[in-house]
Design a protein around this motif. Sequence first.
Motif, PDB file in Angstrom:
ATOM      1  N   ILE A 687       0.839  -1.206   0.000  1.00  0.00           N
ATOM      2  CA  ILE A 687       0.000   0.000   0.000  1.00  0.00           C
ATOM      3  C   ILE A 687       0.873   1.255   0.000  1.00  0.00           C
ATOM      4  CG2 ILE A 687      -1.658   1.326   1.368  1.00  0.00           C
ATOM      5  CD1 ILE A 687      -2.804  -1.389   2.324  1.00  0.00           C
ATOM      6  N   MET A 688       1.938   1.234   0.769  1.00  0.00           N
ATOM      7  CA  MET A 688       2.829   2.393   0.809  1.00  0.00           C
ATOM      8  C   MET A 688       3.500   2.627  -0.549  1.00  0.00           C
ATOM      9  SD  MET A 688       4.468   1.828   4.577  1.00  0.00           S
ATOM     10  CE  MET A 688       5.573   3.228   4.420  1.00  0.00           C
ATOM     11  N   ILE A 689       3.829   1.545  -1.239  1.00  0.00           N
ATOM     12  CA  ILE A 689       4.382   1.676  -2.591  1.00  0.00           C
ATOM     13  C   ILE A 689       3.326   2.277  -3.517  1.00  0.00           C
ATOM     14  CG2 ILE A 689       5.300   0.391  -4.558  1.00  0.00           C
ATOM     15  CD1 ILE A 689       6.379  -1.672  -2.493  1.00  0.00           C
ATOM     16  N   THR A 690       2.057   1.864  -3.330  1.00  0.00           N
ATOM     17  CA  THR A 690       0.955   2.459  -4.101  1.00  0.00           C
ATOM     18  C   THR A 690       0.919   3.967  -3.909  1.00  0.00           C
ATOM     19  OG1 THR A 690      -0.382   0.455  -3.958  1.00  0.00           O
ATOM     20  CG2 THR A 690      -1.567   2.506  -4.372  1.00  0.00           C
ATOM     21  N   GLY A 691       1.182   4.405  -2.686  1.00  0.00           N
ATOM     22  CA  GLY A 691       1.183   5.840  -2.401  1.00  0.00           C
ATOM     23  C   GLY A 691       2.242   6.605  -3.164  1.00  0.00           C
ATOM     24  N   GLN A 692       3.266   5.906  -3.592  1.00  0.00           N
ATOM     25  CA  GLN A 692       4.339   6.554  -4.343  1.00  0.00           C
ATOM     26  C   GLN A 692       4.108   6.467  -5.853  1.00  0.00           C
ATOM     27  OE1 GLN A 692       6.631   8.253  -2.767  1.00  0.00           O
ATOM     28  NE2 GLN A 692       6.010   7.551  -0.725  1.00  0.00           N
ATOM     29  N   LEU A 693       3.350   5.471  -6.305  1.00  0.00           N
ATOM     30  CA  LEU A 693       3.260   5.218  -7.742  1.00  0.00           C
ATOM     31  C   LEU A 693       1.869   5.461  -8.320  1.00  0.00           C
ATOM     32  CD1 LEU A 693       5.322   1.886  -7.928  1.00  0.00           C
ATOM     33  CD2 LEU A 693       6.136   4.219  -8.381  1.00  0.00           C
ATOM     34  N   GLU A 694       0.829   5.540  -7.474  1.00  0.00           N
ATOM     35  CA  GLU A 694      -0.533   5.648  -7.986  1.00  0.00           C
ATOM     36  C   GLU A 694      -1.234   6.870  -7.384  1.00  0.00           C
ATOM     37  OE1 GLU A 694      -2.741   1.982  -7.915  1.00  0.00           O
ATOM     38  OE2 GLU A 694      -0.929   0.762  -8.086  1.00  0.00           O
ATOM     39  N   PRO A 695      -2.455   7.184  -7.872  1.00  0.00           N
ATOM     40  CA  PRO A 695      -3.172   8.366  -7.370  1.00  0.00           C
ATOM     41  C   PRO A 695      -3.420   8.308  -5.864  1.00  0.00           C
ATOM     42  CG  PRO A 695      -4.174   7.562  -9.390  1.00  0.00           C
ATOM     43  CD  PRO A 695      -3.163   6.532  -8.983  1.00  0.00           C
ATOM     44  N   LEU A 696      -3.539   9.485  -5.278  1.00  0.00           N
ATOM     45  CA  LEU A 696      -3.734   9.598  -3.830  1.00  0.00           C
ATOM     46  C   LEU A 696      -5.005   8.894  -3.366  1.00  0.00           C
ATOM     47  CD1 LEU A 696      -2.848  10.849  -1.130  1.00  0.00           C
ATOM     48  CD2 LEU A 696      -4.120  12.908  -1.747  1.00  0.00           C
ATOM     49  N   GLU A 697      -6.086   8.995  -4.148  1.00  0.00           N
ATOM     50  CA  GLU A 697      -7.344   8.380  -3.740  1.00  0.00           C
ATOM     51  C   GLU A 697      -7.230   6.863  -3.650  1.00  0.00           C
ATOM     52  OE1 GLU A 697     -10.165   9.621  -2.568  1.00  0.00           O
ATOM     53  OE2 GLU A 697      -9.078  11.524  -2.574  1.00  0.00           O
ATOM     54  N   THR A 698      -6.488   6.283  -4.592  1.00  0.00           N
ATOM     55  CA  THR A 698      -6.267   4.835  -4.540  1.00  0.00           C
ATOM     56  C   THR A 698      -5.538   4.451  -3.261  1.00  0.00           C
ATOM     57  OG1 THR A 698      -6.120   4.765  -6.954  1.00  0.00           O
ATOM     58  CG2 THR A 698      -5.246   2.864  -5.753  1.00  0.00           C
ATOM     59  N   TYR A 699      -4.528   5.243  -2.930  1.00  0.00           N
ATOM     60  CA  TYR A 699      -3.759   5.014  -1.710  1.00  0.00           C
ATOM     61  C   TYR A 699      -4.646   5.088  -0.467  1.00  0.00           C
ATOM     62  CZ  TYR A 699      -0.320   6.216   1.949  1.00  0.00           C
ATOM     63  OH  TYR A 699       0.432   6.271   3.100  1.00  0.00           O
ATOM     64  N   LYS A 700      -5.505   6.118  -0.421  1.00  0.00           N
ATOM     65  CA  LYS A 700      -6.383   6.294   0.742  1.00  0.00           C
ATOM     66  C   LYS A 700      -7.397   5.160   0.860  1.00  0.00           C
ATOM     67  CE  LYS A 700      -8.007  10.420   1.504  1.00  0.00           C
ATOM     68  NZ  LYS A 700      -8.617  11.759   1.256  1.00  0.00           N
ATOM     69  N   GLU A 701      -7.969   4.761  -0.256  1.00  0.00           N
ATOM     70  CA  GLU A 701      -8.964   3.691  -0.219  1.00  0.00           C
ATOM     71  C   GLU A 701      -8.335   2.371   0.238  1.00  0.00           C
ATOM     72  OE1 GLU A 701     -12.279   3.734  -0.527  1.00  0.00           O
ATOM     73  OE2 GLU A 701     -12.000   5.908  -0.529  1.00  0.00           O
ATOM     74  N   ARG A 702      -7.148   2.108  -0.238  1.00  0.00           N
ATOM     75  CA  ARG A 702      -6.483   0.872   0.177  1.00  0.00           C
ATOM     76  C   ARG A 702      -6.164   0.898   1.677  1.00  0.00           C
ATOM     77  NH1 ARG A 702      -1.812  -1.759  -3.140  1.00  0.00           N
ATOM     78  NH2 ARG A 702      -2.474  -3.409  -1.707  1.00  0.00           N
ATOM     79  N   LEU A 703      -5.780   2.059   2.175  1.00  0.00           N
ATOM     80  CA  LEU A 703      -5.509   2.187   3.616  1.00  0.00           C
ATOM     81  C   LEU A 703      -6.777   1.939   4.434  1.00  0.00           C
ATOM     82  CD1 LEU A 703      -3.069   5.224   4.030  1.00  0.00           C
ATOM     83  CD2 LEU A 703      -2.657   2.863   4.727  1.00  0.00           C
ATOM     84  N   LYS A 704      -7.894   2.503   3.987  1.00  0.00           N
ATOM     85  CA  LYS A 704      -9.158   2.326   4.714  1.00  0.00           C
ATOM     86  C   LYS A 704      -9.550   0.847   4.753  1.00  0.00           C
ATOM     87  CE  LYS A 704     -10.990   6.928   3.615  1.00  0.00           C
ATOM     88  NZ  LYS A 704     -11.997   7.695   2.833  1.00  0.00           N
ATOM     89  N   THR A 705      -9.402   0.173   3.619  1.00  0.00           N
ATOM     90  CA  THR A 705      -9.722  -1.261   3.573  1.00  0.00           C
ATOM     91  C   THR A 705      -8.800  -2.053   4.483  1.00  0.00           C
ATOM     92  OG1 THR A 705     -10.470  -1.032   1.282  1.00  0.00           O
ATOM     93  CG2 THR A 705      -9.946  -3.256   2.050  1.00  0.00           C
ATOM     94  N   TYR A 706      -7.537  -1.705   4.454  1.00  0.00           N
ATOM     95  CA  TYR A 706      -6.549  -2.406   5.285  1.00  0.00           C
ATOM     96  C   TYR A 706      -6.898  -2.272   6.768  1.00  0.00           C
ATOM     97  CZ  TYR A 706      -1.986  -3.695   7.217  1.00  0.00           C
ATOM     98  OH  TYR A 706      -0.978  -4.300   7.928  1.00  0.00           O
TER      99      TYR A 706
END
Length: 883
Positions: A687-706
């Motif tokens: 998820i943290m790698i997603t935060g560096q490579l993908e849109p912010l909203e994707t990062y936030k949604e993945r964090l909420k699910t986690y």
Amino acid sequence: MVKNSNLKTLQRNIIFFFLAIALNLMPSCSSQKDTFTNRLYHNTTARFNAYYYAKEKILELEKEIQNEYQEDFSQVLPVFYPIDSATVEAKEELLKEAREMASKAVDWHKISDWVDPSYFLIGKVDYYKGKYEEAQNTFKFLNVNSKQDDVRHIALIQLLRSFIDHQQFEDASFVIDFLSKEENINDENKQYLYKTLAYYYEARGEMELMAPSLFKSLEYTKDKSEASRINFILAQLYQQSGLDAFAYEYYQKSVSGSPNYERTFFAQLYSQQVAELERSKDLKRVREYYDDLYKDNKNVDFRDVILFEKGRFEKKQGNLDEAIRLYSLAAKEVTENDRQKGYIYEALSEVYLNEKEDFLKTKYYLDSALSKFKETDKNYGLLSAKKIIFDQYALNYELLTTNDSLIQLSKLSPEDQEKFVDDFLAMEEERLIKEAELAKDKKSPGRFENLLAFGGNSGATFYWDNPVAIQKGALEFAQIWGNRELSDNWRTSDRGFQEAVNVGNNNNSGEANNSDNNNESNTITTNLPDKAALLNQIPNSPELLEQMVDQMEEAYFNLGKLLYFDLKQPDKAIEYLEALIEKYPQTLKKPEAFYTLYLATKDLEKDSDRYAQLLNQEFPNSQYTKSINNPDKVSGSKANLASGENYKTAYQYFKDRSYEEARTIVRQTLNEYPLTKNTDRLLLLDIMITGQLEPLETYKERLKTYLQQTKEEELLDFAEKLLKAVSEDDTASMGAATAETNKEEEPSAVSENLPDVPNVESPYKENFNQTHIFILPMNTDVAEKASDLTAALESFHNSNFSSARLRTGTISLGQKTTILIISPFSDAEKSIAYKEAFLNSFNNDSLTEEIKNSSFVISIENFQQLNKRKDIKEYRSFYKKAY
């Protein structure tokens, strides 16, 4: 005249004689001058003054230790009365005086024969005060330096006892060997020596050698009360070994010697059991035997024991409901023996667990049992371990049922809600009045209610003897004034009568908790819930309703997992998990629920493929799907090790900002090793790698699910920090959590603090003095096939550790692991000694050497962590360092 003259001459000679003795004794106050009169003076004064009073003080303390100790007749009595530090502290003045007097015998009478015996008393004072090293040094000194054999022998025996106290068995064996070569040991010392030898075998669990030592001790025992107690222990040992005829003989012998009534009662009770009750086919006569014991006024203080034993008898006959009734009545009896109450509640918990499968009542009876035992009691450890599971069950079950009822009420109109509460209160009032009417026909439960089948009833007309009148008065008071605590100025106007009532108290715990109520007033419930308080419990806002619905979703999920993994109830687990999916079709817990349903249906040989297909269709990328598709790489030590190493490599790539390389390693690892102890860490890193490579909203949604799926507190806290950081400023590319990664410096502090496998602080703490338990982990399939394992262990304990009163039980720890628990051990040292004996002496076809060698010991506090984390390997890392 001649006669008078002769008489006067005789009197004069006597006077001169005593004057001469007095003149000779005057210089004898010197403790150095070695003359006959000097030695006579110092021997007499030391023996009958200093030494005598010091010994009497110590004997007084030993008598107090004996009087304060509460014998547990349901277990084999200990050879020596355990030394209670509280008793010793309360009698500190006695030891102080004993030491002073013994020291005077040493300092003031150095040439007397009572110096060495006085040194021995000083050693005993240190022994009782817990100064074991000083005491042992004194006993060793006497052995080397004393020229009095009797003193050397008693010092060595006391040294042996001290070694046994501290499990110093190698040193103890040396002393035993040394004493075996000594000659001319007097009878008093022989008695103490053989008794201490019995204590040695008791401490080592070598019960087959304990009895011969007690026999030898009996040969030299002159005290009748002491002989009675030794005979009772021998009888218990024989009964435990199944030698009923010998047990009966020694129970009968223990009655002689004027024992106290308690020991007499148990001797008669157990002697009848081994002689007739267990083998009798005349059930009516057996029941009459218990009834007669109960009715005997001499046995008033033992009625709880009688009811308990009768309940055990009925349970053996298959009369389960009658056994429960008798156990419950036993729990209501007035007694000062808390430990016996604990055994009663423990028996009730076992009935509701094994026969009734009522896990809520099991939990409350476990609570009651533990409240009656001390940490040092033998079964405390096992009960504590079981309680952890049932606490979680009760928490989720009660939350689910309470929320469901309140949500249903929230759907009614305000008028219907009020009508429902009025009807409920009316029914409660009617129930309380009926209870009072039943109580009216019974005598006080403290002495007479439990005549159950043993006595008659009588009514009452005087108000304070009339429960119905009392109840009606109490209800009328509550209707006018509300529920009020007993206090001054209860009618003060600013004390609102609409005070909230915790209706949650009206749960199933009542049956267990109210069992202690022995006063008639306690059997009458006057605390009707307040109407306004009940209405306030009903949720009246969308936010509150949503919160309660979310809680129920979590409870369904937790109960499903708990019932499958911990309570071994796959059918009940399926009910809760299917209800979860039906009521919450969008739940984020669905993948794990499908996975658990797959395992449960597979165990029951039902259609498990259905859930495997659902996982592949709806969640093809889930770790649970991958684990089903790759069953050989789901878990295990090799998978844990490999995934941990890959995690460290990927994490280093992440810190070096090589995000693509990090992602490749993380995802390959998650595919190859779907479910390991490192899975949650790998997912968070992804998820943290997603935060560096993908849109912010994707990062936030993945964090909420986690956050809704992981259970590990450390990772939860870290993920919450990440989400909070990016939520504080949506306009920032990564907010406070990732802004630093756009600079030339190192990644942010938040990223850098991601828990690392080798650096995570251990959740386990060193506490070697705490109660410990022995753990034998096994594959669940092996545990299920090892049907004779528990019986073999019980036999092993009876032969080697019967005095330790060990308990054996099993619980599940994760999907495929069952742990066998043996408890309790008062500290780490005793548990390790058991482990060594287990490895060296216990053999069973069900256990390979590899399984045996996987065993370990753990403190109660650490076991709570282990049961929560389900990670044996993690604990083993701590165990290797700490133990």
